[in-house]
Scaffold this active site. Structure first.
Site, PDB file in Angstrom:
ATOM      1  N   ARG A 208       0.982  10.085   5.653  1.00 57.60           N
ATOM      2  CA  ARG A 208       1.214   8.759   6.232  1.00 57.60           C
ATOM      3  C   ARG A 208       2.482   8.123   5.660  1.00 57.60           C
ATOM      4  O   ARG A 208       2.585   6.908   5.563  1.00 57.60           O
ATOM      5  CB  ARG A 208      -0.003   7.867   5.971  1.00 57.60           C
ATOM      6  CG  ARG A 208      -1.251   8.385   6.673  1.00 57.60           C
ATOM      7  CD  ARG A 208      -2.492   7.637   6.255  1.00 57.60           C
ATOM      8  NE  ARG A 208      -3.642   8.097   7.044  1.00 57.60           N
ATOM      9  CZ  ARG A 208      -4.892   8.138   6.602  1.00 57.60           C
ATOM     10  NH1 ARG A 208      -5.171   7.733   5.378  1.00 57.60           N
ATOM     11  NH2 ARG A 208      -5.866   8.574   7.376  1.00 57.60           N
TER      12      ARG A 208
ATOM     13  N   LYS B 161       0.870  -1.188   0.000  1.00 62.56           N
ATOM     14  CA  LYS B 161       0.000   0.000   0.000  1.00 62.56           C
ATOM     15  C   LYS B 161       0.898   1.225   0.000  1.00 62.56           C
ATOM     16  O   LYS B 161       1.683   1.447   0.935  1.00 62.56           O
ATOM     17  CB  LYS B 161      -0.922   0.008   1.212  1.00 62.56           C
ATOM     18  CG  LYS B 161      -1.870   1.206   1.238  1.00 62.56           C
ATOM     19  CD  LYS B 161      -2.797   1.145   2.438  1.00 62.56           C
ATOM     20  CE  LYS B 161      -3.734   2.342   2.481  1.00 62.56           C
ATOM     21  NZ  LYS B 161      -4.634   2.322   3.655  1.00 62.56           N
TER      22      LYS B 161
ATOM     23  N   LYS C 196      -2.293  -1.604  -3.606  1.00 73.18           N
ATOM     24  CA  LYS C 196      -3.109  -0.390  -3.581  1.00 73.18           C
ATOM     25  C   LYS C 196      -2.198   0.822  -3.648  1.00 73.18           C
ATOM     26  O   LYS C 196      -1.243   0.887  -2.851  1.00 73.18           O
ATOM     27  CB  LYS C 196      -3.952  -0.360  -2.296  1.00 73.18           C
ATOM     28  CG  LYS C 196      -4.864   0.848  -2.157  1.00 73.18           C
ATOM     29  CD  LYS C 196      -5.652   0.788  -0.849  1.00 73.18           C
ATOM     30  CE  LYS C 196      -6.591   1.993  -0.720  1.00 73.18           C
ATOM     31  NZ  LYS C 196      -7.345   1.967   0.557  1.00 73.18           N
TER      32      LYS C 196
ATOM     33  N   TYR D 169     -15.289   0.945  -7.190  1.00 69.18           N
ATOM     34  CA  TYR D 169     -16.567   1.580  -6.889  1.00 69.18           C
ATOM     35  C   TYR D 169     -17.582   1.371  -8.009  1.00 69.18           C
ATOM     36  O   TYR D 169     -18.749   1.674  -7.840  1.00 69.18           O
ATOM     37  CB  TYR D 169     -16.346   3.070  -6.605  1.00 69.18           C
ATOM     38  CG  TYR D 169     -15.430   3.295  -5.420  1.00 69.18           C
ATOM     39  CD1 TYR D 169     -15.901   3.136  -4.118  1.00 69.18           C
ATOM     40  CD2 TYR D 169     -14.080   3.603  -5.593  1.00 69.18           C
ATOM     41  CE1 TYR D 169     -15.061   3.305  -3.021  1.00 69.18           C
ATOM     42  CE2 TYR D 169     -13.231   3.766  -4.504  1.00 69.18           C
ATOM     43  CZ  TYR D 169     -13.727   3.614  -3.224  1.00 69.18           C
ATOM     44  OH  TYR D 169     -12.897   3.757  -2.138  1.00 69.18           O
TER      45      TYR D 169
ATOM     46  N   SER E 257     -10.113   5.765  -5.018  1.00 69.04           N
ATOM     47  CA  SER E 257     -11.029   6.890  -5.216  1.00 69.04           C
ATOM     48  C   SER E 257     -10.536   7.881  -6.259  1.00 69.04           C
ATOM     49  O   SER E 257     -11.326   8.396  -7.056  1.00 69.04           O
ATOM     50  CB  SER E 257     -11.249   7.605  -3.885  1.00 69.04           C
ATOM     51  OG  SER E 257     -10.016   8.082  -3.352  1.00 69.04           O
TER      52      SER E 257
ATOM     53  N   GLU F 128       7.544  -6.825   1.525  1.00 66.63           N
ATOM     54  CA  GLU F 128       6.283  -6.761   2.268  1.00 66.63           C
ATOM     55  C   GLU F 128       5.402  -7.973   1.955  1.00 66.63           C
ATOM     56  O   GLU F 128       4.762  -8.544   2.847  1.00 66.63           O
ATOM     57  CB  GLU F 128       5.541  -5.467   1.932  1.00 66.63           C
ATOM     58  CG  GLU F 128       6.215  -4.191   2.424  1.00 66.63           C
ATOM     59  CD  GLU F 128       5.978  -3.936   3.901  1.00 66.63           C
ATOM     60  OE1 GLU F 128       5.359  -4.796   4.579  1.00 66.63           O
ATOM     61  OE2 GLU F 128       6.409  -2.876   4.400  1.00 66.63           O
TER      62      GLU F 128
END
Length: 398
Positions: A292, A271, A323, A388, A349, A308
Site C-alpha cells: 500500500r 499512517k 500509526k 490489544y 499488531s 497530513e
C-alpha cells in the site's frame, strides 16, 4: 588550604584542582568543596567566575608537591535519586500517567462464527462471534477502558471489488457496531474502522481504476457511504484509516449533509507503510497482494506527517492518529506538539506480537514490557493509545 568557610583565593584553587580532577569534569562556580590532605582540611568555596573543572565522584589524586592523596566532595549536591527512593515518591512526581480511560481496545468481529476464533500470530487476540464480542466489550468497559475500535471480517464470498458489504446495514461490521452500541454504548466510545480493505477482494483500501491503481476520488464516494452506514449503526467516532487525500473533508461533509453533525472523526493523520502490520492482515483475513505504499506514508518521511496533520485538521478532524506507534515516536511527538485536537497512537499488531513472543520465550518480563511500552507512547505525546492489551492493562492499573 583556606580556613573553614573562607572564600578560597583563585591561586589556591588553581594549585589544588588540576591535580584532583580531569578536564572533562567541573564544579560550578559557587560550589563548596570539602578537601582533606596536604592543604589541612576544611571548606573551599569556588569563587564566581572561576572556570569549572572538577566534578562529584572525582577519583583520589596526588598533590604534585607532597604526593599525598586527597579527595573532594561537593556539599549541597543535587541528588535526583532522592525522588526515586520509594514507590510513593516516584508516584508523586511521575510526569506521565497511564490510566484505563486512556486505552482503546481494537476488536475483530467475523461473520459466520458461532464461537470466537484464535488469531495465530496474535496469541490472546480473537476474531469474535457476535456473542463473544458483546461479552468482551462488557469486560473491557467494566475494566475502565476509554473506547472500543471495531473491525469487521466478512466471509470470503462476500468480498468484491468495491467492498459493497462495508456500507451494507446488514454487513458484519455494521451489525457489530449495533451490538456494541446496544450493549455498552452509554458507557464507552464506540469507534468504527472506516476503510474498505477488509471488504475488497483485492485487499486495497479503495476502489481500483482500470490500470489497477487506487482511485482516490472514487474511493472517497465509497467512504462517505460507509461512514453514513456506520453512523446509523451507532458509531460515535469514525476511524478514517485509508489515507486517501481529502477523506476527512469528504466524510465530514457527507455526515453534516444528513444531520449527523455529532458523529466525530478520528483521522489517521500519519499512517505509515509498515512491515509491522503483518499479524493484523491475518486478523482481518486480508486479500491483499502487493503493498500500500502508493497511499500510506513512506517511513523515511517526517515533515510529511505534519502536512497530513494540517490537512486533516483543516478538513475537520476531531482526533488525529499516528500509526504505528513504536517505530514512530518521533512523529508522535511532532504531531502532539502541533495538534490542536487530541492525539491517538495505535500500538499495532506487530508490536503486540513481538512483545508476546519474547515474553513467551522468557526473554523479557511480559507485564513490565507491556506497561513500559504503553507509558512510552503516552510520554511521546499520545492522549490515548489503541492497544490489544487495553482490557488487561486496565485491570492492572485499576
Amino acid at each position: 588550604m583556606s580556613a573553614l568557610g573562607r572564600m578560597a583565593e583563585p591561586a589556591e584553587i588553581a594549585r589544588a584542582i588540576p591535580a584532583l580532577c580531569g578536564d572533562d569534569l567541573g564544579y560550578m562556580a559557587g560550589s563548596t568543596v570539602l578537601v582533606g590532605g596536604p592543604f589541612g582540611g576544611g571548606k573551599m568555596q569556588m569563587p564566581p567566575g572561576f572556570p569549572a573543572r572538577c566534578s562529584i565522584g572525582a577519583p583520589a589524586a596526588c598533590d604534585s608537591h607532597s604526593g599525598r592523596a586527597y579527595r573532594a566532595v561537593m556539599t549541597g549536591l543535587d541528588r535526583p535519586r532522592r525522588l526515586r527512593r520509594t514507590p510513593a515518591l516516584r508516584r508523586l512526581v511521575a510526569e506521565t500517567t497511564l490510566e484505563p480511560r486512556q486505552l482503546v481496545l481494537p476488536m475483530f468481529v467475523a461473520d459466520g462464527l458461532d464461537e470466537p476464533r484464535a488469531i495465530g500470530s496474535m496469541p490472546g487476540v480473537l476474531q469474535h462471534s457476535m456473542d463473544s464480542l458483546r461479552k468482551a466489550a462488557v469486560e473491557a468497559v467494566t475494566a475502565g477502558v476509554g473506547g472500543l475500535m471495531l473491525f469487521g471480517v466478512p466471509r470470503p464470498e462476500d468480498k468484491d471489488a468495491t467492498g459493497s458489504k462495508a456500507s451494507d446495514p446488514d454487513g458484519i461490521l455494521n451489525r457489530g457496531l449495533r451490538a456494541l452500541a446496544d450493549e455498552v454504548g452509554d458507557s464507552t466510545v464506540v469507534m468504527a474502522d472506516t476503510c474498505l480493505d477488509e471488504f475488497t477482494d483485492h485487499g486495497h483500501c479503495g476502489v481500483l481504476s482500470a490500470d489497477g491503481a487506487v482511485d482516490n476520488d472514487a474511493t472517497l464516494h465509497r467512504y462517505v457511504e460507509m461512514a453514513l452506514a456506520q453512523a446509523e449503526a451507532g458509531a460515535d467516532l469514525l476511524g478514517t484509516s485509508g489515507m486517501m487525500d481529502g477523506q476527512v473533508g469528504a466524510i465530514r461533509r457527507g455526515l453534516d449533509a444528513v444531520g449527523r453533525t455529532d458523529t466525530g472523526i478520528l483521522a489517521y493523520a500519519a499512517k505509515y507503510a509498515s512491515a509491522f502490520y503483518g499479524p493484523f492482515r491475518e486478523a482481518v483475513a486480508s486479500s491483499l497482494e502487493g503493498d500500500r505504499r502508493s497511499y500510506q506514508q513512506d517511513p523515511a518521511n517526517r515533515r510529511e506527517a505534519i502536512r497530513e496533520l494540517q490537512l486533516d485538521l483543516a478538513e475537520g478532524a476531531d482526533i488525529v492518529m499516528v500509526k504505528p506507534a513504536m517505530s514512530y515516536l518521533d512523529i508522535l511527538r511532532d504531531v502532539a506538539d502541533q495538534s490542536t485536537v487530541p492525539v491517538a497512537a495505535y500500538q499495532i499488531s506487530g508490536e503486540y506480537a513481538m512483545i508476546t513472543a519474547a515474553a513467551q520465550r522468557g526473554w523479557i518480563d511480559r507485564r513490565g514490557a507491556i506497561l513500559e511500552s504503553l507509558i512510552g507512547i503516552r510520554r511521546a505525546g499520545a492522549d490515548m493509545v489503541l492497544t490489544y492489551w487495553a482490557t488487561e492493562a486496565a485491570h492492572w492499573l485499576s
